[in-house]
Design a protein around this motif. Sequence first.
Motif, PDB file in Angstrom:
ATOM      1  N   SER A   1       0.861  -1.175   0.000  1.00  0.00           N
ATOM      2  CA  SER A   1       0.000   0.000   0.000  1.00  0.00           C
ATOM      3  C   SER A   1       0.899   1.227   0.000  1.00  0.00           C
ATOM      4  O   SER A   1       2.041   1.176   0.434  1.00  0.00           O
ATOM      5  N   THR A   2       0.370   2.318  -0.527  1.00  0.00           N
ATOM      6  CA  THR A   2       1.115   3.569  -0.571  1.00  0.00           C
ATOM      7  C   THR A   2       0.623   4.463   0.554  1.00  0.00           C
ATOM      8  O   THR A   2      -0.585   4.599   0.769  1.00  0.00           O
ATOM      9  N   HIS A   3       1.569   5.064   1.266  1.00  0.00           N
ATOM     10  CA  HIS A   3       1.253   5.924   2.406  1.00  0.00           C
ATOM     11  C   HIS A   3       1.957   7.261   2.225  1.00  0.00           C
ATOM     12  O   HIS A   3       3.021   7.328   1.618  1.00  0.00           O
ATOM     13  N   ILE A   4       1.370   8.291   2.810  1.00  0.00           N
ATOM     14  CA  ILE A   4       2.012   9.603   2.882  1.00  0.00           C
ATOM     15  C   ILE A   4       1.877  10.093   4.311  1.00  0.00           C
ATOM     16  O   ILE A   4       0.800  10.039   4.902  1.00  0.00           O
ATOM     17  N   SER A   5       2.996  10.553   4.858  1.00  0.00           N
ATOM     18  CA  SER A   5       3.002  11.160   6.193  1.00  0.00           C
ATOM     19  C   SER A   5       3.599  12.553   6.123  1.00  0.00           C
ATOM     20  O   SER A   5       4.526  12.798   5.345  1.00  0.00           O
TER      21      SER A   5
ATOM     22  N   TYR B   1       1.810  26.211   3.569  1.00  0.00           N
ATOM     23  CA  TYR B   1       0.620  25.760   4.294  1.00  0.00           C
ATOM     24  C   TYR B   1      -0.362  24.985   3.422  1.00  0.00           C
ATOM     25  O   TYR B   1      -1.506  24.781   3.808  1.00  0.00           O
ATOM     26  N   SER B   2       0.062  24.577   2.226  1.00  0.00           N
ATOM     27  CA  SER B   2      -0.849  23.896   1.317  1.00  0.00           C
ATOM     28  C   SER B   2      -0.120  22.815   0.519  1.00  0.00           C
ATOM     29  O   SER B   2       0.957  23.055  -0.024  1.00  0.00           O
ATOM     30  N   LEU B   3      -0.736  21.638   0.456  1.00  0.00           N
ATOM     31  CA  LEU B   3      -0.143  20.470  -0.179  1.00  0.00           C
ATOM     32  C   LEU B   3      -1.158  19.878  -1.154  1.00  0.00           C
ATOM     33  O   LEU B   3      -2.341  19.769  -0.832  1.00  0.00           O
TER      34      LEU B   3
ATOM     35  N   PHE C   1      -3.714  18.945   8.335  1.00  0.00           N
ATOM     36  CA  PHE C   1      -2.755  18.405   9.283  1.00  0.00           C
ATOM     37  C   PHE C   1      -2.032  19.588   9.896  1.00  0.00           C
ATOM     38  O   PHE C   1      -1.325  20.316   9.194  1.00  0.00           O
ATOM     39  N   ASP C   2      -2.226  19.798  11.179  1.00  0.00           N
ATOM     40  CA  ASP C   2      -1.719  21.000  11.849  1.00  0.00           C
ATOM     41  C   ASP C   2      -2.167  22.219  11.049  1.00  0.00           C
ATOM     42  O   ASP C   2      -3.336  22.434  10.879  1.00  0.00           O
ATOM     43  N   GLU C   3      -1.221  22.994  10.526  1.00  0.00           N
ATOM     44  CA  GLU C   3      -1.572  24.207   9.783  1.00  0.00           C
ATOM     45  C   GLU C   3      -1.638  23.980   8.279  1.00  0.00           C
ATOM     46  O   GLU C   3      -1.837  24.923   7.516  1.00  0.00           O
ATOM     47  N   VAL C   4      -1.457  22.756   7.824  1.00  0.00           N
ATOM     48  CA  VAL C   4      -1.375  22.471   6.393  1.00  0.00           C
ATOM     49  C   VAL C   4      -2.725  21.994   5.860  1.00  0.00           C
ATOM     50  O   VAL C   4      -3.310  21.041   6.380  1.00  0.00           O
ATOM     51  N   ALA C   5      -3.207  22.671   4.813  1.00  0.00           N
ATOM     52  CA  ALA C   5      -4.407  22.238   4.096  1.00  0.00           C
ATOM     53  C   ALA C   5      -3.973  21.293   2.979  1.00  0.00           C
ATOM     54  O   ALA C   5      -2.990  21.551   2.286  1.00  0.00           O
TER      55      ALA C   5
END
Length: 157
Positions: free
Chosen positions: A62-66, A108-110, A127-131
């Motif tokens: 499986s592919t994950h992103i953290s 702040y954006s991904l 995630f925290d301050e990231v949209a």
Amino acid sequence: MIREIYYGIVLFFAFAFGLLTCVGVAVDDMCGNEIIQEIPSPNRKLKAVIFTRNCGATTGYSTHISLLPVTQKLLNTGGNILITSGNGNAPSWEFGGVPVEVVWISKYSLKISYPGEAKTFTKETNFDEVAIVYETYDSTPPSSSYLEKKSDDKMLH
């Protein structure tokens, strides 16, 4: 007599808890992560880590992103932003997992791109301050520069 029964019950539950704890640790250790790419945020405080995870013969990759602080190492756990798998319907990397692409739009954006056919298990939008915004694609990711890098690193066999 009642005291002996009470101690017996307490001892049983203590043993059962210990056994379950050991089994849980052993199961987590059966899984392994393979980092595909780390992408630092524009301000270099965070990084997006793309990795595949395999938990043995009965499960596929499986592919994950953290999202992690840039100095933190990836632990042997699942992703905290996205967890997805192809289940035979989506495109896959030669080394396992579903091809994804991560682009920092700002500090702040991904933006994350993944195959529309993929099954998602976790898909966080903040995630925290990231949209975090998502887009799907039909056959190949918008860019394959990270695959070329991994090919140079002899990740693709």
